[in-house]
Design a protein around this motif. Structure first.
Motif, mmCIF file in Angstrom:
data_model
loop_
_atom_site.group_PDB
_atom_site.id
_atom_site.type_symbol
_atom_site.label_atom_id
_atom_site.label_comp_id
_atom_site.label_asym_id
_atom_site.label_seq_id
_atom_site.Cartn_x
_atom_site.Cartn_y
_atom_site.Cartn_z
ATOM 1 N N LYS A 4 26.496 -85.323 -16.203
ATOM 2 C CA LYS A 4 27.208 -86.040 -15.148
ATOM 3 C C LYS A 4 28.070 -87.185 -15.687
ATOM 4 O O LYS A 4 29.175 -87.405 -15.219
ATOM 5 C CB LYS A 4 26.190 -86.593 -14.145
ATOM 6 N N ASN A 5 27.542 -87.886 -16.695
ATOM 7 C CA ASN A 5 28.274 -89.053 -17.190
ATOM 8 C C ASN A 5 29.373 -88.682 -18.192
ATOM 9 O O ASN A 5 29.889 -89.539 -18.893
ATOM 10 C CB ASN A 5 27.296 -90.050 -17.824
ATOM 11 N N GLY A 6 29.717 -87.423 -18.262
ATOM 12 C CA GLY A 6 30.809 -87.004 -19.142
ATOM 13 C C GLY A 6 30.350 -86.697 -20.555
ATOM 14 O O GLY A 6 31.117 -86.213 -21.382
ATOM 15 N N HIS A 7 29.072 -86.937 -20.825
ATOM 16 C CA HIS A 7 28.505 -86.677 -22.144
ATOM 17 C C HIS A 7 28.265 -85.163 -22.299
ATOM 18 O O HIS A 7 27.842 -84.508 -21.351
ATOM 19 C CB HIS A 7 27.193 -87.467 -22.223
ATOM 20 N N ASP A 61 20.923 -83.608 -14.255
ATOM 21 C CA ASP A 61 22.204 -84.261 -14.525
ATOM 22 C C ASP A 61 23.248 -83.303 -15.082
ATOM 23 O O ASP A 61 24.399 -83.685 -15.282
ATOM 24 C CB ASP A 61 22.011 -85.407 -15.533
ATOM 25 N N ILE A 62 22.832 -82.098 -15.388
ATOM 26 C CA ILE A 62 23.775 -81.147 -15.972
ATOM 27 C C ILE A 62 24.781 -80.705 -14.909
ATOM 28 O O ILE A 62 24.385 -80.231 -13.840
ATOM 29 C CB ILE A 62 23.030 -79.918 -16.538
ATOM 30 N N THR A 63 26.059 -80.881 -15.204
ATOM 31 C CA THR A 63 27.061 -80.470 -14.216
ATOM 32 C C THR A 63 27.666 -79.119 -14.552
ATOM 33 O O THR A 63 28.115 -78.403 -13.668
ATOM 34 C CB THR A 63 28.207 -81.491 -14.122
ATOM 35 N N ALA A 64 27.701 -78.761 -15.823
ATOM 36 C CA ALA A 64 28.285 -77.468 -16.169
ATOM 37 C C ALA A 64 27.682 -76.944 -17.466
ATOM 38 O O ALA A 64 27.371 -77.717 -18.367
ATOM 39 C CB ALA A 64 29.795 -77.593 -16.317
ATOM 40 N N ILE A 65 27.501 -75.633 -17.516
ATOM 41 C CA ILE A 65 27.078 -74.991 -18.754
ATOM 42 C C ILE A 65 28.105 -73.910 -19.056
ATOM 43 O O ILE A 65 28.335 -73.022 -18.237
ATOM 44 C CB ILE A 65 25.686 -74.344 -18.604
ATOM 45 N N GLY A 66 28.735 -74.000 -20.211
ATOM 46 C CA GLY A 66 29.782 -73.039 -20.538
ATOM 47 C C GLY A 66 29.479 -72.280 -21.819
ATOM 48 O O GLY A 66 28.854 -72.804 -22.740
ATOM 49 N N VAL A 67 29.905 -71.025 -21.851
ATOM 50 C CA VAL A 67 29.817 -70.243 -23.084
ATOM 51 C C VAL A 67 31.203 -69.683 -23.379
ATOM 52 O O VAL A 67 32.047 -69.603 -22.491
ATOM 53 C CB VAL A 67 28.795 -69.080 -22.972
ATOM 54 N N THR A 68 31.435 -69.311 -24.640
ATOM 55 C CA THR A 68 32.732 -68.746 -25.005
ATOM 56 C C THR A 68 32.662 -67.232 -24.910
ATOM 57 O O THR A 68 31.855 -66.597 -25.590
ATOM 58 C CB THR A 68 33.113 -69.161 -26.433
#
Lengths: 377, 98, 160
Positions: free
Chosen positions: C52-55, C83-90
């Motif tokens: 959430k805090n951009g970290h 607090d996790i806002t996004a989880i991305g994979v390639t």
């Protein structure tokens, strides 16, 4: 420790005096030795710099180029192949590429004509490489006229000259519009020189190439990896050829140096005998000779390498230019970026300094352990 | 001044120059990043595949492409025809420097 | 009202327009919290968890990402999963970043990542099926099917 250093300094003093007693012979040896190192180092630095630059610059060439083969030779590829190959997973873009050669009898040079995809050119417009501008003496706004295959003369207005910074890849390019390219060379609409496929993931390249050869059996894919390997191989090959040509010179030098270093002259034999007679120990004689070898070979290595560096990176490898230039009329003017391979430098150091120093010590060992009486008699 | 002092000075200078050459190389390749990036951009934009180093003949211009003119008809990695390719001298016109 | 709106926006951002995902790229000194390797060297494999805090935490492969998610207290003490806002994979074919929840993962293929056997993320089911065919994959998995024992077996090269 202090005593050791003092002793070595006295030995160096003595060795230098003894070397200077035969200035012509030793200086001659040093010059020839430095020259050999200079040649080897020049070739090494030059090819390594060129290879590194090629690898760096060509890392951005197209991932896959697809050529069509007819009876074992490259042929124009129909644009319909773009649909015919279908959707291949991993390919994010595909299009045809148009390029070819034009021989200009006026300056007896070959140009590479190309249709750029990154800019829109008018029909009579052309963008030319810096080497062409130099050779033909044209600048922006001038006209270039070429006779095409159908016998007509076409004029091109030079609208821009490609940046001389990138001359290494663009010296002989002429960029023209697609329409003009087709009429000039008589290439029918819908045909291309080859096709370019963009693949994002380098791991998928082999699989894409495999699928291509299955779906379009009359084509041949060329991967970017192969382009890079080609240049690696070319420069290795050229370096190898130069080294082979140099072998004779190097061997002649090795024989000369070996003879000089190992075959003791009567005078040197006497010198050692006297040294032993006045109380030098065998180990001191060997140390003195070690310094003799080290002084000459270290000097030769450093002098040879430094002049080679200046030659390749400040004098633009002037000595190699005729070799590289060969038959080309259009030759790119470029300054090599110095890339130095530490391992190569270390190898050069090892092979120049080490053998000579050893060669000086070994025979001395034999002479030094003999009795001064027999030597002096 | 003793001879050994002179020698150490001489050797020191040369080694210093060697180190300087390494620094110079690092420095110059750093300065060249801009130019190399420019060249890379051109390679990408024009989809170039080869160095324009060997422009003397059609079959040597695009070494990696094995097009209609190349001697590498079989594969771009096939090596050039040796030794015949290397034994033919350049035309006198070029050698005389015109 | 404001929170509702931002929640809606978040929903839109993560749910409806999941692909492609806007995530910060790994810096040259960013290391994977699980294996400690530099992530920026493997652009084809980058996975990212954004807080959430951009970290953000970056991983050099989906496998390490899942190890991290399954044991957050161990790999990232003091971080709250809420607090996790996004989880991305390639994604494998286009190298775009997609939401890890929507990706299809193939295991057992001949494509190895920097940490050996990998969960190769793909964008669609069709992509996953073709990849499985092309590269000798063994199984297609979704986000929820990936468990800690499966990851352990993957490390040893077992896929069933």
């Amino acid at each position: 420790m202090k005593a050791f250093i003092r002793k070595q300094r006295y030995l160096i003093d003595f060795t230098l005096s003894s070397l200077l007693r035969r200035p012509g012979k030793n200086l001659g040896l040093l010059v020839v030795y430095s020259l050999i190192v200079f040649l080897l180092a020049s070739v090494m630095l030059f090819t390594h710099a060129l290879r590194s630059e090629a690898r760096l610059v060509l890392a951005d060439s197209p991932e896959i180029i697809l050529q069509r083969m007819v009876a074992g030779r490259h042929d124009l590829i129909p644009g319909s192949y773009l649909e015919k190959m279908g959707r291949i997973r991993g390919v994010i873009g595909k299009h045809g590429r148009l390029w070819g050669y034009f021989y200009d009898p006026a300056v007896q040079a070959n140009y590479t004509l190309m249709v750029p995809r990154d800019r829109q050119l008018a029909e009579d417009e052309a963008v030319i490489g810096a080497a062409i501008a130099r050779t033909r003496g044209v600048s922006r706004g001038d006209f270039l006229t070429f006779r095409s295959t159908d016998g007509n003369a076409y004029s091109f207005r030079v609208s821009a000259i490609l940046a001389s910074d990138s001359e290494l890849v663009s010296a002989d390019l002429i960029l023209v519009s697609e329409q003009r390219f087709r009429t000039f060379f008589g290439i029918p609409e819908g045909y291309y020189t080859d096709l370019v496929l963009n693949v994002r993931n380098p791991k998928e390249l082999r699989k894409v190439a495999e699928k291509l050869t299955l779906r379009l059996p009359d084509t041949r894919p060329i991967l970017r990896d192969e382009i890079l390997r080609t240049y690696d191989a070319i420069f290795n090959w050229r370096q190898g050829i130069v080294f082979v040509l140099l072998t004779g010179t190097i061997l002649a030098f090795v024989i000369f140096a070996w003879d000089k270093a190992s075959g003791l002259s009567a005078e040197e034999r006497r010198e050692i005998g006297i040294l032993k007679a006045i109380g030098w120990e065998t180990s001191d004689v060997i140390r003195m000779k070690f310094w003799e070898g080290a002084i000459i070979s270290l000097s030769a290595f450093l002098l040879g390498y430094l002049t080679a560096y200046g030659h390749v990176f400040y004098a633009n490898a002037g000595l190699f230019e005729p070799v590289l230039k060969g038959w080309s009329v259009l030759y790119p003017e470029f300054r090599l970026t110095p890339f130095i391979d530490g391992l190569q430098l270390a190898t050069l150091f090892f092979f120049t300094v080490f053998p000579y120093t050893v060669a000086t010590i070994v025979p001395i060992w034999r002479a030094a352990i003999t009795d001064p009486d027999t030597v002096m008699r | 001044m003793r001879k050994s002092d002179l020698f150490i000075l001489y050797l020191g200078t040369l080694s210093g120059l060697l180190l300087l050459s390494l620094v110079d190389a690092g420095n110059r390749s750093h300065l060249a990043t801009q130019q190399l990036a420019e060249t890379r951009r051109e390679v990408r934009a024009l989809e170039l595949t080869d160095l324009s180093l060997f422009t003397e003949a059609r079959y040597t211009r695009h070494l990696s492409q094995s097009d209609r003119h190349t001697p590498f008809q079989d594969h771009p990695l096939a090596l050039e025809h040796f030794p015949s390719g290397s034994l033919v001298a350049p035309p006198t016109l070029l050698r005389s420097g015109r | 009202m404001k929170t509702l709106l931002s929640a809606l926006l978040l929903l839109l951002a993560t749910g409806l327009f999941a692909q492609p995902l806007e995530l910060p790229p790994p810096g040259p000194r960013d290391t994977c919290p699980v294996c400690g390797m530099f992530v920026a060297k493997y652009p084809e494999w980058v996975a990212t968890v954004l807080y959430k805090n951009g970290h953000a935490h970056h991983f050099d492969g989906a496998k390490d990402l899942f190890k991290y998610l399954h044991d957050l207290p161990k790999w990232a003490p003091g971080h709250d999963p809420k607090d996790i806002t996004a989880i991305g994979v390639t994604e494998y074919y286009g190298l775009t970043r997609i939401d890890a929840h929507d990706a299809w993962y193939v295991i057992g293929s001949d494509i190895l990542g920097p940490m050996g056997h990998e969960l190769v993320p793909l964008e669609t089911k069709e992509d996953a099926e073709e990849f499985l065919q092309d590269h000798g994959g063994r199984q297609i998995l979704r986000f929820d099917q990936i468990s800690a024992p499966l990851l352990k077996k993957l490390d040893q090269g077992q896929f069933d």
